[in-house]
Write a protein that holds these residues in place. Sequence first.
Motif, PDB file in Angstrom:
ATOM      1  N   PRO A  47       0.651  -1.305  -0.008  1.00  0.00           N
ATOM      2  CA  PRO A  47      -0.167  -0.137  -0.419  1.00  0.00           C
ATOM      3  C   PRO A  47       0.416   1.496   0.320  1.00  0.00           C
ATOM      4  CG  PRO A  47       0.447  -1.164   2.401  1.00  0.00           C
ATOM      5  CD  PRO A  47       1.027  -1.977   1.229  1.00  0.00           C
ATOM      6  N   PRO A  48      -0.135   2.555   0.153  1.00  0.00           N
ATOM      7  CA  PRO A  48       1.418   3.685  -0.312  1.00  0.00           C
ATOM      8  C   PRO A  48       1.791   3.915   1.145  1.00  0.00           C
ATOM      9  CG  PRO A  48      -0.755   4.299  -1.351  1.00  0.00           C
ATOM     10  CD  PRO A  48      -1.309   2.918  -0.151  1.00  0.00           C
ATOM     11  N   THR A  49       2.848   4.676   0.715  1.00  0.00           N
ATOM     12  CA  THR A  49       3.324   4.667   2.599  1.00  0.00           C
ATOM     13  C   THR A  49       3.485   6.242   2.425  1.00  0.00           C
ATOM     14  OG1 THR A  49       5.906   4.374   1.588  1.00  0.00           O
ATOM     15  CG2 THR A  49       4.398   2.575   2.842  1.00  0.00           C
ATOM     16  N   LEU A  50       3.192   7.191   1.521  1.00  0.00           N
ATOM     17  CA  LEU A  50       3.450   8.430   2.211  1.00  0.00           C
ATOM     18  C   LEU A  50       2.193   9.149   1.723  1.00  0.00           C
ATOM     19  CD1 LEU A  50       6.066   9.670  -0.249  1.00  0.00           C
ATOM     20  CD2 LEU A  50       6.174   9.192   2.057  1.00  0.00           C
ATOM     21  N   GLU A  51       1.840  10.423   2.750  1.00  0.00           N
ATOM     22  CA  GLU A  51       0.198  11.028   2.862  1.00  0.00           C
ATOM     23  C   GLU A  51       0.509  12.534   3.025  1.00  0.00           C
ATOM     24  OE1 GLU A  51      -1.514  10.199   5.913  1.00  0.00           O
ATOM     25  OE2 GLU A  51      -0.381  11.300   7.808  1.00  0.00           O
ATOM     26  N   THR A  52      -0.609  13.194   2.226  1.00  0.00           N
ATOM     27  CA  THR A  52       0.187  14.330   2.123  1.00  0.00           C
ATOM     28  C   THR A  52      -1.369  15.156   2.452  1.00  0.00           C
ATOM     29  OG1 THR A  52       1.052  16.425   1.038  1.00  0.00           O
ATOM     30  CG2 THR A  52       0.176  14.710  -0.240  1.00  0.00           C
ATOM     31  N   VAL A  53      -1.493  16.491   2.756  1.00  0.00           N
ATOM     32  CA  VAL A  53      -2.428  17.269   3.042  1.00  0.00           C
ATOM     33  C   VAL A  53      -2.334  17.457   2.303  1.00  0.00           C
ATOM     34  CG1 VAL A  53      -4.267  18.779   4.114  1.00  0.00           C
ATOM     35  CG2 VAL A  53      -2.615  17.281   5.506  1.00  0.00           C
ATOM     36  N   ILE A  54      -3.737  18.034   0.725  1.00  0.00           N
ATOM     37  CA  ILE A  54      -4.260  18.990   0.361  1.00  0.00           C
ATOM     38  C   ILE A  54      -4.882  19.749   0.010  1.00  0.00           C
ATOM     39  CG2 ILE A  54      -5.130  19.727  -2.129  1.00  0.00           C
ATOM     40  CD1 ILE A  54      -4.492  16.142  -2.511  1.00  0.00           C
ATOM     41  N   ARG A  55      -4.848  21.174   0.122  1.00  0.00           N
ATOM     42  CA  ARG A  55      -6.172  22.400  -0.054  1.00  0.00           C
ATOM     43  C   ARG A  55      -5.981  23.554  -1.046  1.00  0.00           C
ATOM     44  NH1 ARG A  55      -3.603  26.171   2.867  1.00  0.00           N
ATOM     45  NH2 ARG A  55      -1.008  25.501   2.649  1.00  0.00           N
ATOM     46  N   HIS A 106     -11.631  19.553 -13.248  1.00  0.00           N
ATOM     47  CA  HIS A 106     -12.257  19.931 -11.709  1.00  0.00           C
ATOM     48  C   HIS A 106     -11.659  21.579 -12.007  1.00  0.00           C
ATOM     49  CE1 HIS A 106     -13.482  16.074 -10.820  1.00  0.00           C
ATOM     50  NE2 HIS A 106     -12.213  15.493 -11.034  1.00  0.00           N
ATOM     51  N   GLN A 107     -11.194  22.513 -12.885  1.00  0.00           N
ATOM     52  CA  GLN A 107     -10.584  23.242 -12.556  1.00  0.00           C
ATOM     53  C   GLN A 107     -10.677  24.293 -11.108  1.00  0.00           C
ATOM     54  OE1 GLN A 107     -13.671  22.754 -14.406  1.00  0.00           O
ATOM     55  NE2 GLN A 107     -11.430  22.566 -15.865  1.00  0.00           N
ATOM     56  N   LEU A 108      -9.611  23.413 -10.615  1.00  0.00           N
ATOM     57  CA  LEU A 108      -9.542  23.213  -9.006  1.00  0.00           C
ATOM     58  C   LEU A 108      -7.748  23.626  -9.017  1.00  0.00           C
ATOM     59  CD1 LEU A 108     -11.921  20.838  -7.517  1.00  0.00           C
ATOM     60  CD2 LEU A 108     -11.950  23.430  -6.989  1.00  0.00           C
ATOM     61  N   ASP A 109      -7.463  24.925  -7.922  1.00  0.00           N
ATOM     62  CA  ASP A 109      -5.576  24.951  -7.655  1.00  0.00           C
ATOM     63  C   ASP A 109      -5.445  24.751  -6.641  1.00  0.00           C
ATOM     64  OD1 ASP A 109      -3.128  26.357  -8.179  1.00  0.00           O
ATOM     65  OD2 ASP A 109      -3.586  28.009  -7.767  1.00  0.00           O
ATOM     66  N   VAL A 110      -4.976  23.564  -6.406  1.00  0.00           N
ATOM     67  CA  VAL A 110      -3.953  23.194  -4.963  1.00  0.00           C
ATOM     68  C   VAL A 110      -2.633  23.257  -4.887  1.00  0.00           C
ATOM     69  CG1 VAL A 110      -6.126  21.786  -4.798  1.00  0.00           C
ATOM     70  CG2 VAL A 110      -4.138  20.751  -5.828  1.00  0.00           C
ATOM     71  N   VAL A 111      -2.422  23.701  -3.297  1.00  0.00           N
ATOM     72  CA  VAL A 111      -1.453  23.594  -3.097  1.00  0.00           C
ATOM     73  C   VAL A 111      -1.221  22.045  -2.122  1.00  0.00           C
ATOM     74  CG1 VAL A 111      -0.638  25.447  -3.013  1.00  0.00           C
ATOM     75  CG2 VAL A 111      -1.350  24.636  -1.245  1.00  0.00           C
ATOM     76  N   PHE A 112      -0.076  21.400  -1.904  1.00  0.00           N
ATOM     77  CA  PHE A 112      -0.052  19.933  -0.883  1.00  0.00           C
ATOM     78  C   PHE A 112       0.870  20.705  -0.221  1.00  0.00           C
ATOM     79  CE2 PHE A 112      -0.912  17.914  -5.158  1.00  0.00           C
ATOM     80  CZ  PHE A 112      -1.674  17.668  -4.862  1.00  0.00           C
ATOM     81  N   GLU A 113       0.699  20.479   1.248  1.00  0.00           N
ATOM     82  CA  GLU A 113       1.788  20.251   2.060  1.00  0.00           C
ATOM     83  C   GLU A 113       2.611  19.313   2.547  1.00  0.00           C
ATOM     84  OE1 GLU A 113      -0.313  20.843   6.304  1.00  0.00           O
ATOM     85  OE2 GLU A 113      -2.175  22.130   5.458  1.00  0.00           O
ATOM     86  N   ASP A 114       3.966  19.310   3.867  1.00  0.00           N
ATOM     87  CA  ASP A 114       4.857  18.260   3.009  1.00  0.00           C
ATOM     88  C   ASP A 114       4.562  16.965   3.260  1.00  0.00           C
ATOM     89  OD1 ASP A 114       7.124  20.517   3.201  1.00  0.00           O
ATOM     90  OD2 ASP A 114       7.099  20.659   4.664  1.00  0.00           O
TER      91      ASP A 114
END
Length: 664
Positions: A363-371, A429-437
């Motif tokens: 399974p994936p071993t990384l995660e991040t928050v999307i805003r 989806h015309q969404l501009d997002v940023v990822f946290e670390d």
Amino acid sequence: MTSVNIGILAHVDAGKTSLTERLLHTAGVIDRIGSVDRGDTQTDSHELERRRGITIRSAVVSFTVGEVKVNLIDTPGHPDFIAEVERALGVLDGVVLVVSAVEGVQAQTRLLMRTLARLRMPVLVFVNKIDRRGARESELLAEIRAELTPATVLMSRVTGLGTPLARASARQLAQQDFAGELAELLGDHDDAFLARYLGEGPEPTAADYEDALARCVRAGEVHPVFFGSALAGTGVAELADAIARLLPQCSGSGDGALRGTVFKIERGWAGERTAYVRLHSGTLAARADVAFHRPERQGAVTGLTGRCTAVEVFERGAALVERTAVAGDIAKLRGLKGIRIGDRIGDRPGEGAGPGGPQLFAPPTLETVIRPTRPGDAPQLYEALQQLADQDPLIDVRVDRTQAEPRVSVSLYGEVQKEVIKATLAEEHQLDVVFEDTRIICVERPIGIGAAVEEIGSQSRTLFWATVGLRVEPGEPGSGTVFRRAVEPGSLPAAFHKGIEEAVRATLQQGLHGWEVLDVMVTLTRTGFASPISTAGDFRRLTPLVLMNALRQAGTQVLEPVNGFELEVPAEHVSTVLLTLAECGATVATTVLRGGSYLVEGHLPARTAREFEQQLPGLSAGEGVLLTRFHGFTPVVGAVPTRQRTDSNPLDRKEYLLRTFGRL
């Protein structure tokens, strides 16, 4: 007409998509061969795939070889999209594993072959790019036998190797060296053939050789190797013929109960779901009522029903025809609301519902928050990510609604996958997002035994009309969550028992430190209810409090993921690379010199894998190649990482009760 479902697998850039194009052209399905560079191939239909020049989502095309219909699934080669490969493997009859004649056996190739061998999947090996400068034949064949499988037989010879005039021709049984080599290999796996070859009965005919080879290939015991060039077309006709002759086929009959596996989901322009299904038996027609079953976490199964409004089957490339699907077909189904990847059509899993079982890759071993960059886009972002989760459930969308502004997080395999998600959200989806670390995903395991109970008539009397007692203890490694009952089955209504078990499994998604709790045994030790006042809701809401009290007594240990790694690095840079690996906490198991490069294998903490990967180009003059794969978990050393809770926090009784009753 019989059919066979195959996949084309390879390390990235080995030529999978080009080989698919050439097979379609050889079969007369397309008149012009598409190019990955031009972005006009049959299988890379997504705009993002065309622009990046890589396969991101599996794609299906169909062609015919003689009287055999071949459904081909083109899969991604990049490790960040290994989940797509896993979903495809569950519905295949055989695989073509592509190896570059120039780069040879690469890290991802080894990982794929190990998985295929574990499944005993029939595999044909196609060595591509024989017309490229630096192409190898005998040396590469030895490499395949040493690093992939020794049970290989060379099916073609090459002339003009490494030049534009390179050609591959099939070896013939009339050639004594080929007949002897093939007989020796078949004799290792087929006793009946060996006896005849040694003179116990009639001498084997060409048909006997063919039949014995097909049996051994279909059993996953022998792997024929073909050389050729997808771009030039040489050797591809022989490969296509082998696909039809040697791989296992489905009769195409409609006999038996309906059984199928959903391996891909697409969304239409109006948001409706389209399911890609491989049928293992039975028939499926439009406007039929369909039962489908969903294997949930920790072994539970959910039964669902729906009406299939349309059934389309692949014919000649990516073209679709509306007709009844039969065993062996890859079909697109419309109208089944709520259907997801991994669902089983027809019989319940465990009743012969076709391939499935344990996860093949990690399974994936990384995660991040999307805003979202615009705060008002949060609802649209959540909906868009839910649609992406339909296509890839392993991104595991999590929402923390305990904050004033909900935080959405996703699981990842790597940075390329993050880039693809960002681009998809922007373009579709015309969404501009940023990822946290990006951070690693840890797990928790219990280290002791704990027990707790709450009864009607005590402090819970005016809150929950339920009595629940639970004991928590460590389970067997790899067991997940095991739920047992040490009470009489008739002590509670079935709905109350179900409510307790479901609440246990849901609560263990977040342990004492916020990570999922694995390898835990939970025993129901005490129950009670007050008729007719008690409801299943009382048990669902009380269980998290009891369970977390017991887990707190048992205690948990946080473990971090560890990756196995394979690293190819030029000999002149190996000392510097090994020093950096040591600084990143790696354990080196083997270091083998191969040509002018070293193959280094070992284990590396997932938390430092990205840091090392970013340093590798500078350490190796851009020539180092790294492949990491999940190996297991190891206890965290030092400060214990925590994860912010997204539930009602049953660790804090006051907060939990306030949230449960809507006061907070």
